[in-house]
Design a protein around this motif. Structure first.
Motif, short mmCIF file in Angstrom:
data_model
loop_
_atom_site.label_atom_id
_atom_site.label_comp_id
_atom_site.label_asym_id
_atom_site.label_seq_id
_atom_site.Cartn_x
_atom_site.Cartn_y
_atom_site.Cartn_z
N SER A 1 -8.80 2.22 5.76
CA SER A 1 -10.14 2.96 6.07
C SER A 1 -10.98 2.12 6.93
O SER A 1 -11.59 2.47 7.84
CB SER A 1 -10.82 3.79 5.12
N HIS B 1 -9.28 0.30 13.58
CA HIS B 1 -9.97 0.65 12.15
C HIS B 1 -11.32 0.37 12.49
O HIS B 1 -11.57 -0.81 13.11
CB HIS B 1 -9.45 -0.26 11.01
N LEU C 1 0.71 -1.30 0.10
CA LEU C 1 0.02 0.11 0.16
C LEU C 1 0.91 1.48 0.06
O LEU C 1 0.45 2.21 -0.69
CB LEU C 1 -0.89 -0.21 1.33
N ASP C 2 1.87 1.18 0.65
CA ASP C 2 2.90 2.36 0.81
C ASP C 2 3.43 2.55 -0.79
O ASP C 2 3.61 3.76 -1.05
CB ASP C 2 4.24 2.06 1.60
N THR D 1 -4.38 5.44 -0.28
CA THR D 1 -5.11 5.66 0.84
C THR D 1 -6.51 5.42 0.78
O THR D 1 -7.11 5.28 -0.04
CB THR D 1 -5.14 7.43 0.95
N GLU D 2 -7.51 5.44 1.96
CA GLU D 2 -8.72 5.21 2.19
C GLU D 2 -8.78 3.92 1.50
O GLU D 2 -9.94 3.54 0.82
CB GLU D 2 -9.71 6.05 1.27
N GLY E 1 -11.64 6.25 8.58
CA GLY E 1 -10.51 5.55 8.81
C GLY E 1 -10.11 5.12 10.33
O GLY E 1 -10.75 4.16 10.43
N SER F 1 -2.09 0.52 9.64
CA SER F 1 -1.80 1.45 8.48
C SER F 1 -2.68 2.39 8.57
O SER F 1 -3.83 2.36 8.34
CB SER F 1 -1.66 0.70 7.43
N GLU F 2 -2.01 3.73 8.25
CA GLU F 2 -3.05 4.99 8.00
C GLU F 2 -3.69 5.12 6.59
O GLU F 2 -4.62 5.73 6.41
CB GLU F 2 -2.39 6.30 8.19
N ARG F 3 -3.03 3.99 5.80
CA ARG F 3 -3.69 3.78 4.57
C ARG F 3 -5.01 3.27 4.57
O ARG F 3 -5.65 3.08 3.23
CB ARG F 3 -2.57 3.41 3.73
N ASP G 1 0.97 4.08 -2.86
CA ASP G 1 0.69 5.34 -2.26
C ASP G 1 -0.82 5.44 -2.33
O ASP G 1 -1.52 6.38 -2.51
CB ASP G 1 1.32 6.47 -3.41
#
Length: 290
Positions: free
Chosen positions: A120, A204, A88-89, A94-95, A267, A116-118, A92
């Protein structure tokens, strides 16, 4: 359906991950994680989701499945989850809504623990991975395909596979998938004794969806899974078994999309709700857990 090989840099070494993508690179991102029977168990559902909704669906092939290479150091689910967090990094994204079935649900649960902040939200579909006394996961390695089919499907006759009629290449692929599944599942028979307790760390939004006819992992096991995750919802799916994405794909699609829409902007939750309170309802059918 385009496939791309991504080489990920991990502490243990480089890892090549093949990712199938549907949706033309546009739409809400989903990471769809297949179970032990291989990527063909989720590919049609990925296509349906991308066709019916504005979704970008990424389906990685777990290394070792479908003719891909698994390095010797990659031998458990937590390591694979960390690899997908790195993916996912790399992309790149998100959500991202992570959806996993069976061992793919176990991987999704480990991803949720990583935080992971990526991501949601996560949807665990008839997931394995925890230990629930009195509700063991069926030992797939000791069963014939016919026996496993009777446990896995609401209507086994519709999904029977005649191994003798399969081409040699298909039988070879099935054997390779089985070997990879054994490598990832570990010595505790499709479970990590520490996972159930570690699920308390998940921040999450989470939905645990369960085919009511599943006899590989029964509904009580699914309810225990949901109860272990703060604020998680549990929904029982009628007329389907271990793989709802195959037996009742339309039902699962609606559930997954509605969940993703509801949590696209939330998220992580800074203060997760108590485990007895469901964080998601659809037409009043989600069940509170007590």
């Amino acid at each position: 359906m385009p496939s791309t090989v991504h080489t990920l840099s991990l502490p243990s070494g480089p890892l090549d991950v093949t990712v199938d993508e549907q949706g033309g690179g546009q739409g809400r991102p989903f990471l769809l994680l297949h179970g032990g029977a291989g990527p063909q168990t989720v590919t049609p559902f990925a296509g349906l989701l991308a066709e019916r909704r504005p979704a970008r669906v990424l389906t990685p092939l777990h290394p070792g499945f479908a003719g891909t290479t698994r390095p010797d150091w990659l031998g458990d689910v937590p390591l694979l989850a960390r690899a997908y967090a790195r993916l996912l990094d790399e992309l790149d994204l998100t959500e991202v809504t992570v959806v996993g079935n069976s061992i793919g649900g176990w991987i999704a649960a480990e991803l949720a623990v990583l935080g992971s902040e990526r991501v949601s939200g996560v949807v665990l579909v008839n997931a394995v991975g925890i230990e629930v006394p009195g509700h063991p996961v069926a030992d797939a390695f000791s069963l014939t395909p016919a026996e496993l089919s009777r446990l896995a499907f609401h209507d086994p006759a519709r999904h029977a596979v005649d191994l003798a009629a399969l081409p040699e290449a298909a039988r070879t692929a099935m054997a390779a998938n089985r070997a990879a599944l054994e490598a990832y599942s570990g010595r505790h028979a499709m479970a990590d004794p520490t996972l159930r307790e570690r699920l308390a760390e998940v921040a999450h939004p989470a939905l645990v969806a369960w085919g009511e006819s599943d006899r590989v992992v029964d509904a009580a096991y699914g309810r225990a899974y949901a109860a272990a995750i703060p604020g998680a919802a549990f929904e029982l799916l009628p007329r389907t078994g271990h793989m709802p994405q195959i037996e009742t794909p339309e039902q699962l699609l609606t559930l997954v999309w509605d969940f993703a829409e509801a949590h696209a902007l939330s998220g992580r939750t800074a203060d997760p709700a108590p485990a007895a309170t469901s964080s998601y309802t659809r037409n009043g059918q989600a069940q509170s857990l007590g």
